[in-house]
Design a protein around this motif. Structure first.
Motif, PDB file in Angstrom:
ATOM      1  N   THR A   1      29.078  31.533  35.241  1.00 26.21           N
ATOM      2  CA  THR A   1      28.706  32.499  36.274  1.00 26.21           C
ATOM      3  C   THR A   1      29.941  33.214  36.803  1.00 26.21           C
ATOM      4  N   PRO A   2      30.028  34.517  36.584  1.00 30.71           N
ATOM      5  CA  PRO A   2      31.138  35.275  37.170  1.00 30.71           C
ATOM      6  C   PRO A   2      30.777  35.791  38.564  1.00 30.71           C
ATOM      7  N   HIS A   3      31.768  35.894  39.407  1.00 35.30           N
ATOM      8  CA  HIS A   3      31.589  36.417  40.772  1.00 35.30           C
ATOM      9  C   HIS A   3      32.669  37.454  41.050  1.00 35.30           C
ATOM     10  N   LEU A   4      32.374  38.355  41.975  1.00 34.77           N
ATOM     11  CA  LEU A   4      33.322  39.417  42.321  1.00 34.77           C
ATOM     12  C   LEU A   4      34.014  39.121  43.654  1.00 34.77           C
ATOM     13  N   LEU A   5      35.323  38.885  43.588  1.00 32.59           N
ATOM     14  CA  LEU A   5      36.117  38.587  44.787  1.00 32.59           C
ATOM     15  C   LEU A   5      36.688  39.867  45.394  1.00 32.59           C
ATOM     16  N   PRO A   6      36.703  39.976  46.713  1.00 31.77           N
ATOM     17  CA  PRO A   6      37.339  41.149  47.332  1.00 31.77           C
ATOM     18  C   PRO A   6      38.864  41.022  47.391  1.00 31.77           C
ATOM     19  N   ILE A   7      39.470  40.954  46.231  1.00 30.34           N
ATOM     20  CA  ILE A   7      40.929  40.975  46.081  1.00 30.34           C
ATOM     21  C   ILE A   7      41.216  41.841  44.858  1.00 30.34           C
ATOM     22  N   ASN A   8      42.454  42.276  44.715  1.00 27.56           N
ATOM     23  CA  ASN A   8      42.764  43.159  43.594  1.00 27.56           C
ATOM     24  C   ASN A   8      42.836  42.437  42.260  1.00 27.56           C
ATOM     25  N   ARG A   9      43.537  41.324  42.250  1.00 29.18           N
ATOM     26  CA  ARG A   9      43.763  40.666  40.964  1.00 29.18           C
ATOM     27  C   ARG A   9      43.712  39.148  41.083  1.00 29.18           C
ATOM     28  N   GLY A  10      43.435  38.506  39.968  1.00 27.89           N
ATOM     29  CA  GLY A  10      43.367  37.054  39.942  1.00 27.89           C
ATOM     30  C   GLY A  10      41.983  36.551  39.588  1.00 27.89           C
ATOM     31  N   ILE A  11      41.961  35.428  38.848  1.00 28.62           N
ATOM     32  CA  ILE A  11      40.705  34.720  38.560  1.00 28.62           C
ATOM     33  C   ILE A  11      40.922  33.259  38.889  1.00 28.62           C
ATOM     34  N   LEU A  12      39.959  32.672  39.557  1.00 22.94           N
ATOM     35  CA  LEU A  12      39.954  31.223  39.728  1.00 22.94           C
ATOM     36  C   LEU A  12      38.625  30.709  39.196  1.00 22.94           C
ATOM     37  N   SER A  13      38.715  29.744  38.267  1.00 24.01           N
ATOM     38  CA  SER A  13      37.507  29.142  37.710  1.00 24.01           C
ATOM     39  C   SER A  13      37.407  27.694  38.162  1.00 24.01           C
ATOM     40  N   THR A  14      36.222  27.333  38.639  1.00 29.19           N
ATOM     41  CA  THR A  14      35.955  25.944  38.993  1.00 29.19           C
ATOM     42  C   THR A  14      34.993  25.424  37.933  1.00 29.19           C
TER      43      THR A  14
END
Lengths: 349, 349, 349, 349
Positions: B233-246
């Motif tokens: 499941t991908p989600h859209l974070l209100p930041i410019n860059r970076g991915i964190l996967s749990t």
């Protein structure tokens, strides 16, 4: 209970207006209209309304046939589009509150120069009242067309009205340095508005040529009874809503010695003593104190040595700067309490 | 010193790649190409380059005649557009590093099913190497076409490779819950990407149908030598860059008792001991520790009672998830130090 | 008209509660109390109230002598601090709505294990009702102490209640991956909460050991009539308010074939058909649709091949996850309309 | 290769400086010191360094015994703390670059008035050079103590230097309206700096009394050879890094007619023609064009009718406004290329 129509209900200003009217106990929203989303349910465009306020958006063409059902028509349209609809509304005895720029400038030539659009029915403009209730309450009561002020002008004019009206400051230069949240740029898919471009960024734009300049100058000139050299610079803040204007003025030489910060506050408190929506504060204003509310917060600092005055003024651009102010005028126009439906405060966060 | 061309240089991944190559002492950027901005100077599109790196963008049509000037061609294009250009490049003896999806899936049918595009030259896909250097370094050395991994897959696969490779976890369900900064959606003027829509918001999107799913599954299946039930499941974070996967995994029953968090860390440290760009950390990873860098940060937690493992993995989606990883592959391909031009750390803020 | 006191009125949850009660036409806020700011006017701590709601904050010690003036006492305190005040309130025939954790767990031992605090008056805990109105409306009507749920538990439990209650899903593993705005961490001056540390960052925290875990498990176990292997991971979002939980469940093998996404929606719609504050949506929920409102928005996706269900659930952590839900319980407790004073929708921006 | 020590390495300016020196091929960071985190490894305080740059922070007391190992000492300390350490350094023949305020003001009385601290060794201050390389390159080459400018002054002074130096503008009022990212407030756990207070907010602070005022005035006065009425207002932007200053000036009456925007640009381009780190741009500057770089971007607009000039100037407050500028001075001081280790551009996002 009056009935209202909203044209341009799917822009940010329009939907904010809808939010307010939907909670207003003296108003029923009879129809909502949208150019881009005609035929769709508002709950599919703004999902915050889904299940709780469902209504189909009608097209601009369908407005005419619905004018006989309403008492007041709100217009939240790009400039140049309000005149014709206003004419139809007036012919149907419907009062108009225009959130756009079409009737804000007294002088049609200035309007034409800055907006590159002509007034086809100049008499509408002539009879329209500039809907800043803190200055024009009596006139609003008796008009048929309210030209609701721009967001920047609202913050700027309220910020300095007591100083200008009392003849305390020089007209040879007033600097208005304003910073606005992004919703002020409207809801449109432009590359320079996408998140990654705006976030962690800050910029000035339209320096020395923003269209709110003649509107601010017009009202300041009237207040000061003069011809002000106004410099207005808008900036884009990476926040959703809110405007903060920092305004630089010079005390007239004759008052420099006798004036104090305390006296300035007295003048402001006196000037706004009956104005529900103005909060004169000894703290410096912050956007979070006013956002999601119809309040304008104003603070002042004075440096006697050089006669420098700095005024800080904060509003929510979508409420006091658009939908809320329009409803405030409607309340006055229809004899409701001025703060009816507008008493909600900022939630702080 | 080798010479490189970049196609799709004005997307967010492309410009990040350009930034890196521009600082790389073994590479000269020979040409940059753009579909939307051909003919313009890069310094007018991305004003961060103005004065310091000025170069005219060539059109996609002009690439062909420039292939004889370069050693390596980077492609940062929408899927379906890389195949043809790759063919030309190979005919000119130019190596290709594709940041898009065209050559990532071994099975052309799966590619077709998820991307709705056919492989016209399936042999290119067959010979392409999946450019995740931590898993395929030797293969990358000898290929002519590198299929650089997707951003989500990079974070997910690196996060679990040691567990899968060592056969410690069940394949009957692995949940990858990923959150990405907005730059992952690309630089395009869409209404749902404008600032006021993304800011102060958070959402999941493409649930159970995101195109990175088969890519993650392909690599996890290979590592586990099995057929994994993968939920991504991908989600859209209100930041410019970076991915964190749990990532949620279950230890196989046989290891539940004997396994400890400490042992898991030993396994990770051993697995990645020679990998410059992986930081196994006992703290929980955070995007700010890796953003603006080519580093992947991984942490693990284990609950023995139920055999639950939670892995957290963080990368910069534009660097380790795109431009940086592509340069890492280039370094391997051309015999440079693997971290050449990629040693910059996160500035933290 | 009833009279209310608020203890802990200067925390983020407390001030949100105050905001709501201040607009509630059946309630008068009789006193507000604060540990840190006793003696100060609320308008100086939260300047959004200045001029419009002015009231001095009393100390915790002064509460006792004011209990005879009120009908209901709201507590928004750190855990371990509610018990004693609740005892005094009950002795004064004042009903208590506790927004803290002290009375949420049925089993005092589990409370003690996770919170490291003892229940001194276990009978209070025994008689308290878990204040999730969508599940316990009848019980709330007749209690004297409402234990208002935690923010994460509210989003998680409402998200899965229809599935668990109908016995559709496995209990052997449920993953709750939650993301919360920063206000959930409270209003305290900690280094890891300052703007530059949180902004452009994202992280998981307290993995496998967050204190809301036993609360979520308790309610899920009751709904499923089982012993669930619950994995709960909270994350910190760089936004002010809102929680979005992504929940991963497995359909029981026996239902895998017959179940469809459509049927799941039927089950949800039926389960929540009388619940004003739940919006079941075919779109995927987003925080901006619910923020600044008391609404919980829920969407579901189902993959029949593997029997994977993904539920997405969104609330405003300070309203439906704290102050709003407490007022919803108060409305039930005192026989007002359940949505009295809580009808405001998200303003979208 | 020279050796450097950093005092105050765990503040935001200090860690930025460390980041730069760590990549500088002519410098070895010999020691780092911190008051709050002495004894800890920098990789545990700033986890971006973990694995890649590990070094124990020494206490302020331990600095003295390490002075003989270094060539240059960087100080990033609160005001009033640099003098004593500087004295020791000079006694050890170590050059000092102070990022704090202690040696920026020529006049010790003004320093004392604004900072409420006395100069105990006024001769140090007397011999210190104001480290703005674009104005004082020659002096920096020959000094032993560099007083690196404040962040706001850097943006303001560079923004107007060409106009003042050429005698084009009035001194009777210059308004500097500056907006800074939050990192400028330092890394400290204060309530008004926590995320939920700063996010979606904007405010002015220290209006008419910010300590950078005399520093800006001192340098502007020198450039204009006059006594300027300077009004400086700082604001807090909800972004991590960057300063944008909007500056309002009046052309002298004698030049009003003959001056044009084009001529102003010629003057700026001529003034900065040899300055690597200044980008004069016809576009309006934006923070995203300069952030994470040592570049100052400047644009100008002119309204001939009233003689109004508006200058916009943007820098990264932690780099050109702190750590980067200090390294630029170091490069000059030790005869390296001025841009050595400082060539990295903004990554745009």
């Amino acid at each position: 209970m009056i009935k209202a129509g909203i044209v341009g209900a799917t822009g940010y200003a329009g939907q904010q207006l809808l939010w307010i009217l939907n909670n207003h106990k003296e108003v029923k929203v009879e129809f909502i209209s949208s150019h881009s989303f005609a035929g769709e349910n508002i709950g599919n465009i703004y999902k915050n309304y889904k299940k709780y306020f469902e209504k189909k958006l009608i097209s601009l063409e369908e407005i005419k046939e619905n004018l006989d059902k309403i008492d007041v028509l709100f217009l939240a349209l790009p400039h140049g589009m309000s005149e014709k609809i206003t004419k139809s509304a007036l012919e149907n005895n419907v009062k108009v509150i225009d959130l756009g720029a079409d009737f804000r400038l007294d002088d049609s030539e200035i309007y034409e120069k800055w907006y590159k659009v002509k007034h086809n029915y100049p008499e509408i403009n002539k009879n329209a009242v500039y809907g800043l209730p803190e200055l024009y309450k009596e006139k609003i009561k008796n008009t048929k067309v309210v030209a609701s002020p721009g967001c920047y002008p609202t913050s700027a004019i309220l910020g300095v009205a007591p100083l200008l009206k009392n003849g305390l400051v020089d007209t040879k230069k007033i600097v208005v340095d304003s910073k606005s949240g992004v919703s002020g740029a409207g809801r449109s898919a432009k590359l320079d508005l996408i998140y990654a471009e705006v976030n962690e960024n800050f910029k000035a734009y339209n320096v020395l040529k923003h269209r709110h300049t003649p509107e601010i100058k017009q009202e300041m000139d009237k207040l000061a009874n003069g011809n002000i050299n106004l410099v207005f610079t808008p900036h884009l803040l990476p926040i959703n809503r809110g405007i903060l204007s920092t305004i630089y003025l010079d005390v007239k030489d004759e008052f420099k010695e006798s004036l104090t910060e305390e006296k300035i506050y007295e003048i402001y408190n006196e000037f706004y003593k009956n104005e529900y929506f103005v909060r004169v504060t000894e703290n410096l204003p912050e956007i979070k104190n006013v956002k999601n509310s119809n309040i304008c917060e104003i603070g002042v600092r004075y440096d006697k040595e050089f006669g420098n005055i700095v005024v800080v003024s904060a509003i929510d651009n979508l409420i006091k700067g658009a939908g809320g102010q329009a409803v405030q005028s409607m309340n006055i126009l229809f004899g409701f309490e001025e703060n009816e439906g507008l008493e909600f405060l900022s939630m702080y966060l």
